[in-house]
Design an enzyme around this catalytic site. Structure first.
Site, PDB file in Angstrom:
ATOM      1  N   CYS A 274       0.834  -1.203   0.000  1.00  0.00           N
ATOM      2  CA  CYS A 274       0.000   0.000   0.000  1.00  0.00           C
ATOM      3  C   CYS A 274       0.872   1.258   0.000  1.00  0.00           C
ATOM      4  O   CYS A 274       1.530   1.546  -0.982  1.00  0.00           O
ATOM      5  CB  CYS A 274      -0.973  -0.053   1.179  1.00  0.00           C
ATOM      6  SG  CYS A 274      -2.351   1.091   0.988  1.00  0.00           S
TER       7      CYS A 274
ATOM      8  N   HIS B 108      -3.449  -5.673   1.054  1.00  0.00           N
ATOM      9  CA  HIS B 108      -2.814  -5.887   2.362  1.00  0.00           C
ATOM     10  C   HIS B 108      -2.814  -7.354   2.786  1.00  0.00           C
ATOM     11  O   HIS B 108      -3.738  -7.779   3.488  1.00  0.00           O
ATOM     12  CB  HIS B 108      -3.587  -5.108   3.427  1.00  0.00           C
ATOM     13  CG  HIS B 108      -3.409  -3.635   3.357  1.00  0.00           C
ATOM     14  ND1 HIS B 108      -2.390  -2.969   3.991  1.00  0.00           N
ATOM     15  CD2 HIS B 108      -4.133  -2.676   2.722  1.00  0.00           C
ATOM     16  CE1 HIS B 108      -2.487  -1.668   3.761  1.00  0.00           C
ATOM     17  NE2 HIS B 108      -3.533  -1.469   2.996  1.00  0.00           N
TER      18      HIS B 108
ATOM     19  N   GLU C 181      -1.060  -8.614   5.104  1.00  0.00           N
ATOM     20  CA  GLU C 181      -0.877  -8.686   6.570  1.00  0.00           C
ATOM     21  C   GLU C 181      -2.197  -8.555   7.318  1.00  0.00           C
ATOM     22  O   GLU C 181      -2.242  -8.771   8.525  1.00  0.00           O
ATOM     23  CB  GLU C 181       0.134  -7.615   7.021  1.00  0.00           C
ATOM     24  CG  GLU C 181      -0.388  -6.194   7.142  1.00  0.00           C
ATOM     25  CD  GLU C 181      -0.562  -5.457   5.816  1.00  0.00           C
ATOM     26  OE1 GLU C 181      -0.392  -6.089   4.747  1.00  0.00           O
ATOM     27  OE2 GLU C 181      -0.892  -4.259   5.850  1.00  0.00           O
TER      28      GLU C 181
END
Lengths: 80, 220
Positions: B86, B194, B196
């Site tokens: 990002c 994302h 994560e």
């Protein structure tokens, strides 16, 4: 000297913000408006009295940080 | 296995990235403040998501010139694997470690939600954990994720297998539906989604856990 840096998107780079402004102007009845492109202006105070040197310094600032050469053009305006 | 997460002012996914790395390696990563001069000697570096420097000037522009980046660039050029997620992807393009630029989303809206991504190239240092998966679900949350580059660059990225992820339903206007790319040496990956944020069922998905596990296994 004072420097004014005008940063604009290169031709052909999509400018969704300009497009939105264009649409809003048409919505307000400004039918004469053609393409709208949005850019930015950065004003700098440069502690340098020699115009050529000031231009060189601001040019370096544009290349290093102020503009992204991938998508932006810039012009520099200097005044005392 | 030693890892590091670079923390810029207004990074906001740094702790998520740290949790994902700790889950994959068993060891907490070094959290390295942007004002430091050097990244410790590590095997893998992550530039996290967020809004570094408030997205002033251009997203990622200031972070790409912050003191730590000189060493991050040096290490990436020496071959250390580097992932930018990002805002981290925006920093990578601003630092010219990856080509192109992330522009304002074509629809002008901040986009936020789960995205299905096509795994275009599962033969990279970063995608060993996704082998056999044609698609993964990673969330996006960004305002400036519209990947743009000139046609020649886009052709080169596609021709060299450097487009790693593509959106199935393009949320931001990215050229050729690009969601993630690698550099020519294959050790720098930038992606808007994302991974994560999907490392446990409680978070709504586990594709991100497989992704990070795969990166660490490839390094071992």
């Amino acid at each position: 000297m004072k420097a004014k840096v005008h940063i604009t998107l290169k031709n052909g780079v999509l400018d969704p913000q300009g497009k939105a402004i264009e649409g809003a102007l048409h919505g307000l009845g400004f039918d004469e408006v053609g393409e709208v492109r949005q850019g930015k202006v950065i004003e700098l105070q440069v502690n340098e009295t020699d115009e050529a040197k000031a231009r060189e310094q601001v040019e370096a600032m544009c290349k290093k940080l102020l503009a992204n050469p991938v998508m932006e053009n810039y012009t520099i305006e200097l005044s005392a | 296995m030693k890892t590091a997460v670079i923390v810029f002012p207004a990074s906001n996914c740094d702790r998520d990235a740290a949790t994902a790395l700790e889950q994959a390696t068993g060891t907490a990563p070094h959290m390295v403040w942007h004002g430091e001069a050097e990244v410790p000697d590590v095997d893998f570096i992550v530039l996290p998501g967020g809004f570094s420097y408030g997205d002033y000037l251009r997203s990622g522009a200031m972070a790409a010139r912050s003191p730590i980046m000189a060493d991050v660039i040096r290490k990436a050029e020496a071959g250390v694997p580097l992932l930018g997620v990002c805002n981290g992807f925006q920093v990578l393009t601003e630092a010219q470690l990856l080509p192109g630029a992330l522009m304002r989303n074509a629809g002008l809206d901040f986009v936020c939600g789960m995205q299905t991504l096509q795994v275009v190239n599962d033969d990279t240092k970063f995608t060993g954990g996704l082998k056999g998966k044609s698609y993964v679900d990673f969330p996006v949350a960004h305002h400036d994720g519209n990947y743009e580059a000139d046609e020649e660059t886009l052709d080169r990225l596609e021709g060299e297998g450097r487009v790693v992820f593509r959106y199935v339903a393009n949320p931001n206007g990215s050229a050729r539906n690009i969601a993630g790319i690698v550099n020519d040496k294959g050790n720098v990956l930038g992606m808007m989604p994302h991974p994560e944020r999907v490392i446990s069922p409680v978070l709504g998905g586990t594709d991100g856990a497989a992704f990070f596990k795969g990166i660490i296994e490839a390094l071992n």
